[in-house]
Design a protein around this motif. Structure first.
Motif: not given
Length: 317
Positions: A61, A65, A69, A173
Motif C-alpha cells: 500500500n 490504510l 482495508r 476501517r
C-alpha cells in the motif's frame, strides 16, 4: 485446488520471515499453496524481508490504510490470483502455521464456507482476564445477532472459500472480524470453527491502544452491522418501545383529566405525545430502511457476479 495464505502486516520486519516459513506448503486436498503478503505502508522494510523469506506475492500500500482495508485488498488480490481457498493470518506470528491444515479442512470437504480459528480464549493464559471475558461477550453477541456459533469471533485466523471471499465486503476501517461474521450469518453462509494453536504473544496489539478502545470500537461495529443487515427489526423494536413508553404518560393525563380536569398534568401529555410521534417516525424509518436493505442485497449480488466475472477472467489470463 489452490490455497493462498494472505498476511496483512504493518512494520512486521522482525517476525514476517518466521510467519512465512511456518506456512505448510503441502496440505491434504490442496494442490498448491502460495503466500501473499500485503504490506500496509510499512517503514521498516517488511516487504523486502517478506520477498526474501519466500513470499510468492507481495503487495504494498502506498500509505497506511488500516487493517480492514488491507484485509479487503488481500482478498481481492488472492481472488485475482486464482485462489480457491484464502487463509488470513497475522504478521506477528500469533497463529501457529501448522494449524492452517486444520483450518482449511472443512472447506476442502465442502462442509463450510468460512472457518474461524478458535484460540480457546477462555483457557489461553496469554490473554488477560479482561480480554478473555471480552472475547466471550463478543462471541455471544455475534452468535445472537448472526445466528452462528463461533467461540472466538474476533479471531483473525480464518479461511474463506472462493465463493465466500467474493461475497465478503468490509465497510468499517477498524477491523473486519465481527462485521464479516455478522454479514456471513445474515447471508446464509455456513460458518464453522476449529481449535487452533497459538504462539506466545511477543508484543501488545497495534490495532487498539486499550481494552476500552477495543470494546467501544467493536460495539460500534456490531451495532452498525446489525442495523445494516436487520434494519426492520432494529428500528421497529425501537419505535414500538417509544410508543409503549409514550402511552403511560398519555394514559396518566387522561386519567387525571377525567378525575380532576387534568390541571397540572399537561407535561404528561407533552412527553407522551412527543414519544408517540418519535415512535411513529422511527417505525416509518424501519420500513424505509428495509427497502434500502433489500436494494443493498440486490447490489451485493450484482457486485458478487461482477467480481466472479472479473476474477475468473484474471485467473484464466
Amino acid at each position: 485446488m489452490k490455497l493462498i495464505v494472505q498476511i496483512p502486516c504493518l512494520n512486521e520486519a522482525r517476525d514476517i520471515a518466521g510467519v512465512i516459513q511456518a506456512v505448510p506448503r503441502q496440505i491434504e486436498g490442496v494442490d498448491r499453496v502460495e503466500v501473499l503478503v500485503v504490506d500496509d505502508g510499512s517503514s521498516d522494510g517488511t516487504a523486502a524481508v517478506a520477498a526474501e523469506a519466500g513470499a510468492d506475492h507481495v503487495v504494498i500500500n502506498k500509505k497506511t490504510l488500516g487493517l480492514a482495508r488491507t484485509f479487503q485488498k488481500g482478498i481481492a488480490t488472492a481472488l485475482s490470483l486464482g485462489a480457491d481457498i484464502i487463509v488470513n493470518t497475522d504478521g506477528d506470528g500469533q497463529y501457529a502455521g501448522h494449524s492452517i491444515a486444520d483450518l482449511v479442512a472443512p472447506i476442502v470437504r465442502g462442509e463450510a464456507d468460512i472457518v474461524v480459528g478458535d484460540r480457546k480464549p477462555g483457557d489461553n493464559t496469554d490473554f488477560s482476564a479482561s480480554k478473555r471475558t471480552l472475547q466471550r461477550v463478543g462471541s455471544t453477541v455475534v452468535k445472537t445477532l448472526a445466528s452462528i456459533d463461533v467461540p472466538d469471533a474476533v479471531s483473525g485466523f480464518r479461511a474463506y472459500s472462493r465463493e465466500a471471499a467474493m461475497r465478503t465486503t468490509v465497510f468499517t476501517r477498524f477491523s473486519y472480524t465481527t462485521e464479516t461474521l455478522i454479514a456471513a450469518g445474515n447471508s446464509g453462509m455456513v460458518v464453522a470453527s476449529v481449535p487452533v494453536d497459538t504462539n506466545a504473544v511477543t508484543r501488545p496489539s497495534r490495532l487498539f491502544n486499550s481494552v476500552r478502545s477495543f470494546v467501544l470500537r467493536q460495539m460500534v461495529t456490531i451495532v452498525r452491522s446489525y442495523i445494516m443487515y436487520r434494519p426492520l427489526r432494529a428500528f421497529m423494536v425501537l419505535g414500538f418501545g417509544m410508543i409503549l413508553i409514550g402511552l403511560f404518560p398519555m394514559v396518566r393525563f387522561v386519567y387525571f383529566y377525567f378525575t380532576d380536569g387534568g390541571a397540572g398534568h399537561v407535561q404528561s401529555l407533552v412527553i407522551g405525545g412527543a414519544l408517540l410521534v418519535c415512535g411513529y417516525i422511527t417505525c416509518l424509518v424501519a420500513l424505509l430502511s428495509d427497502v434500502v436493505a433489500t436494494n443493498r442485497r440486490l447490489e451485493e449480488e450484482i457486485i458478487t457476479i461482477l467480481r466472479r466475472m472479473e476474477h475468473d477472467e484474471a485467473a484464466r489470463d
